[in-house]
Design an enzyme around this catalytic site. Structure first.
Site, short mmCIF file in Angstrom:
data_model
loop_
_atom_site.label_atom_id
_atom_site.label_comp_id
_atom_site.label_asym_id
_atom_site.label_seq_id
_atom_site.Cartn_x
_atom_site.Cartn_y
_atom_site.Cartn_z
N SER A 185 0.83 -1.21 0.00
CA SER A 185 0.00 0.00 0.00
C SER A 185 0.86 1.25 0.00
CB SER A 185 -0.85 0.07 1.27
OG SER A 185 -1.52 -1.11 1.48
N HIS A 240 -1.62 -2.77 -7.13
CA HIS A 240 -2.22 -2.41 -5.85
C HIS A 240 -3.73 -2.56 -5.92
CE1 HIS A 240 -3.08 0.83 -2.61
NE2 HIS A 240 -2.92 -0.35 -2.05
N GLU A 297 -4.24 -0.22 -9.02
CA GLU A 297 -3.22 0.73 -9.46
C GLU A 297 -2.04 -0.07 -10.00
OE1 GLU A 297 -4.13 4.47 -6.44
OE2 GLU A 297 -2.67 2.97 -5.77
N1 NAD Z 1 -5.70 -4.73 4.07
C1 NAD Z 1 -5.83 -3.76 3.20
O1 NAD Z 1 -6.79 -2.98 3.22
C2 NAD Z 1 -4.80 -3.60 2.11
C3 NAD Z 1 -5.16 -2.95 0.92
C4 NAD Z 1 -4.23 -2.87 -0.12
C5 NAD Z 1 -2.95 -3.37 0.06
N2 NAD Z 1 -2.61 -3.98 1.25
C6 NAD Z 1 -1.25 -4.54 1.37
O2 NAD Z 1 -1.32 -5.93 1.11
C7 NAD Z 1 -0.31 -6.61 1.86
C8 NAD Z 1 -0.95 -7.69 2.70
O3 NAD Z 1 -1.88 -7.08 3.58
P1 NAD Z 1 -3.07 -7.91 4.24
O4 NAD Z 1 -4.02 -6.91 4.78
O5 NAD Z 1 -3.56 -8.96 3.32
O6 NAD Z 1 -2.29 -8.60 5.46
P2 NAD Z 1 -2.69 -9.91 6.28
O7 NAD Z 1 -1.94 -9.82 7.54
O8 NAD Z 1 -4.16 -10.11 6.28
O9 NAD Z 1 -2.05 -11.11 5.39
C9 NAD Z 1 -0.68 -11.30 5.20
C10 NAD Z 1 -0.45 -12.78 5.09
O10 NAD Z 1 0.87 -13.00 4.60
C11 NAD Z 1 1.34 -14.17 5.22
N3 NAD Z 1 2.76 -14.34 4.90
C12 NAD Z 1 3.18 -14.84 3.73
N4 NAD Z 1 4.52 -14.86 3.69
C13 NAD Z 1 4.95 -14.37 4.83
C14 NAD Z 1 6.23 -14.17 5.36
N5 NAD Z 1 7.35 -14.43 4.66
N6 NAD Z 1 6.31 -13.68 6.59
C15 NAD Z 1 5.20 -13.38 7.30
N7 NAD Z 1 3.95 -13.55 6.81
C16 NAD Z 1 3.83 -14.05 5.60
C17 NAD Z 1 0.85 -14.04 6.63
O11 NAD Z 1 0.87 -15.31 7.31
C18 NAD Z 1 -0.57 -13.54 6.40
O12 NAD Z 1 -1.50 -14.61 6.24
C19 NAD Z 1 0.44 -5.54 2.64
O13 NAD Z 1 1.55 -5.13 1.90
C20 NAD Z 1 -0.60 -4.40 2.71
O14 NAD Z 1 -0.01 -3.14 2.87
C21 NAD Z 1 -3.51 -4.11 2.27
#
Ligand code: NAD
Length: 383
Positions: free
Chosen positions: A124, A145, A157
């Protein structure tokens, strides 16, 4: 390589975003490897996908035979990173927002993924150029994104890092179209990209309103609810988590301007562990569910046009930097939020002198340089 050559996609991370990104690609007919670090995490993500697909089948939105194909042929889950990427034409990373973790992951998959595979991050906030710098294929690294929830939100994006090739960016753009989403090109790797960046000054404004004792959260939220927004700004911050707001504000303060630093009231709540919905209390009390906002308490001390002005001002700054066009700002915002109208459409008929005066007053009132009118606003370039 062309987008048509992408047949197999690896999605790393089966959390909130990863499972949604994988589901979107499965619906579009891609073979998808979904990977997480523990079997229970990957199973949780897979179950969320199956629950959602079963609903979409019952609503007639996904054909039953396609779901059968997903189950029997297309969808593979795993915990081994090398196995997840070894047949991938495109890898999309959605692991936690920690730079070192992302770099370590890309460093490893650079060795095990096919040489032609493109690498994308769903970060993000973080720099695509920096993430790509640890690989031997920075020209094949881009940002994709997605917005939460990925199955519902249309926007993706498509972000160009310093070394991303034009070919990679175009394949990413076409891939998004093939996933039945709306791509918007982000031509420069700037903090917050388009949607989050344009909205970043609103947090500054809402923090300043509290710190200067101008109005209470409920009174401001009531104004926005009266305008038809399903959730006001303070309730939204509570819903997202005040910790996320603090981290985001600190990041923007470092990456863009110190004015983005979290406000005093927000910091006090964060330090007291009042994080919003997740802790039961934030700006509102969540112990009995969603806070009840009394629209009769709407204040006249907050003018929603101030919000539009500070966000449009930030939009004008990234347009000036060559990140995107004003049209793309609106395309991005409409498709990321589901709002019927874009930000620039709201100011289209406002004369530049009026906007400039409004922004100059806000800059002075709150002592925030970032609210000072930008060049393209003063010139009326948005009209
Ligand atoms: N949640 C949102 O609204 C949103 C929106 C757009 C982008 N993002 C981005 O997406 C990415 C993921 O966010 P999310 O909300 O899905 O997070 P989340 O915590 O829900 O999921 C992340 C997952 O990655 C796993 N994972 C895989 N490889 C890993 C490793 N090497 N070490 C640790 N964990 C590992 C974790 O176990 C977990 O299940 C981030 O970069 C975040 O900034 C989030």
């Amino acid at each position: 390589m062309k987008a048509d050559d992408i047949k197999t996609v690896a999605v790393l991370g089966a959390g909130d975003m990863g499972h949604g990104i994988a589901e979107v690609a499965l619906i579009a007919g891609y073979r998808v490897f979904l990977r997480d670090i523990k079997p229970e995490f990957v199973d949780k993500g897979a179950n969320r996908i199956h629950d959602s697909l079963a609903k979409l089948v019952s609503k007639g939105k996904v054909p039953a035979d396609h779901y059968e194909k997903i189950k029997s042929e297309l969808f593979v889950t795993c915990t081994d990173l090398d196995e997840a990427v070894k047949e991938a034409d495109l890898v999309i990373e959605a692991i936690p927002e920690i730079m070192d973790l992302k770099k370590e992951t890309f460093r490893q998959i650079d060795k095990s993924a096919p040489a032609h595979a493109l690498f994308a991050s769903n970060t993000s906030t973080m720099s695509i150029s920096e993430i790509g710098s640890v690989t031997n294929r920075p020209e094949k690294m881009l940002g994709l994104h997605y917005f939460n929830p990925a199955v519902l939100m249309k926007l993706v994006e498509v972000i160009k890092g310093d070394k991303t090739s034009e070919e990679t960016l175009q394949i990413g753009y076409d891939f998004v179209l093939k996933n039945n989403k709306v791509p918007v090109r982000v031509n420069k790797d700037v903090p917050g990209f388009i949607v989050n960046r344009v909205q970043a000054p609103s947090v500054v404004l809402f923090n300043a309103i509290l710190d200067e004792n101008i109005a209470e959260p409920e009174a401001v939220d009531a104004v926005m609810r009266k305008l038809g927004m399903p959730m006001g700004p303070y309730e939204t911050m509570d819903y997202t988590g005040l910790d996320i707001n603090v981290h985001g504000s600190k990041y923007y303060a470092e990456a863009i301007h110190p004015d983005f630093a979290p406000g005093k009231t927000l910091m006090a709540k964060y330090e007291a562990g009042e994080l919003g919905k997740k802790s039961g209390k934030g700006f509102f009390d969540w112990s009995n569910g969603r806070p009840q906002i009394d629209v009769a308490r709407a204040t006249d001390k907050f003018d929603p046009m101030d919000l539009v002005a500070v966000n449009a001002n930030e939009a004008a700054k990234i347009v000036e930097q060559g990140v995107c066009s004003f049209e793309d700002v609106d395309k991005a915002i409409i498709n990321a939020t589901g709002n019927p109208m874009g930000l620039i459409a709201l100011i289209k008929n406002v004369p530049p002198e009026q906007l400039t005066e409004r922004l100059a007053k806000l800059a002075e009132k709150f002592g925030k340089e970032i609210f000072k009118p930008s060049r393209l606003i003063a010139e009326g370039a948005y009209r």
